[in-house]
Motif scaffolding. Structure first.
Motif, mmCIF file in Angstrom:
data_model
loop_
_atom_site.group_PDB
_atom_site.id
_atom_site.type_symbol
_atom_site.label_atom_id
_atom_site.label_comp_id
_atom_site.label_asym_id
_atom_site.label_seq_id
_atom_site.Cartn_x
_atom_site.Cartn_y
_atom_site.Cartn_z
ATOM 1 N N ARG A 31 0.826 -1.217 0.000
ATOM 2 C CA ARG A 31 0.000 0.000 0.000
ATOM 3 C C ARG A 31 0.852 1.256 0.000
ATOM 4 N NH1 ARG A 31 -3.392 -0.982 5.265
ATOM 5 N NH2 ARG A 31 -1.237 -1.268 5.932
ATOM 6 N N ASP A 32 1.985 1.236 0.733
ATOM 7 C CA ASP A 32 2.807 2.438 0.821
ATOM 8 C C ASP A 32 4.303 2.170 0.680
ATOM 9 O OD1 ASP A 32 3.332 1.221 3.234
ATOM 10 O OD2 ASP A 32 2.368 2.753 4.458
ATOM 11 N N ARG A 34 6.321 0.488 2.702
ATOM 12 C CA ARG A 34 7.097 0.299 3.932
ATOM 13 C C ARG A 34 7.575 -1.144 4.045
ATOM 14 N NH1 ARG A 34 3.559 2.326 8.843
ATOM 15 N NH2 ARG A 34 1.921 1.406 7.569
#
Length: 88
Positions: A31-32, A34
């Protein structure tokens, strides 16, 4: 919930599913972007902790993918750097 939704081998074939790294493995939150070490699973989510420590976060199983070798190397270096800064 038992955590079977994203457990390795939950597909019924006995083989680990792609994108479902086991506990202790490094993974990427798609999603991001990380990176974190898998610390556990709860229902339909995977709990990740950033390299070198920090607060855990939850990620849906379908948004977790295994980390590439380069990402794993960077994460391990971050952990080693963090450990070297801790008082003895």
């Amino acid at each position: 919930m038992t955590g079977e939704e994203c457990a390795p081998g939950a597909s019924g074939t006995g083989a680990p599913e792609a994108g479902a790294p086991g506990a202790g493995a490094f993974a990427v939150d798609a999603r991001d972007g990380r990176v974190g070490r898998v610390v556990g699973r709860t229902g339909p989510t995977v709990r990740l902790r950033p390299p070198g420590g920090g607060p855990e976060w939850e990620c849906p199983c379908d948004a977790v993918r295994p980390a590439s070798p380069g990402v794993v190397l960077r994460a391990r270096v971050a952990e080693a750097n963090r450990e070297s800064q801790l008082p003895r």
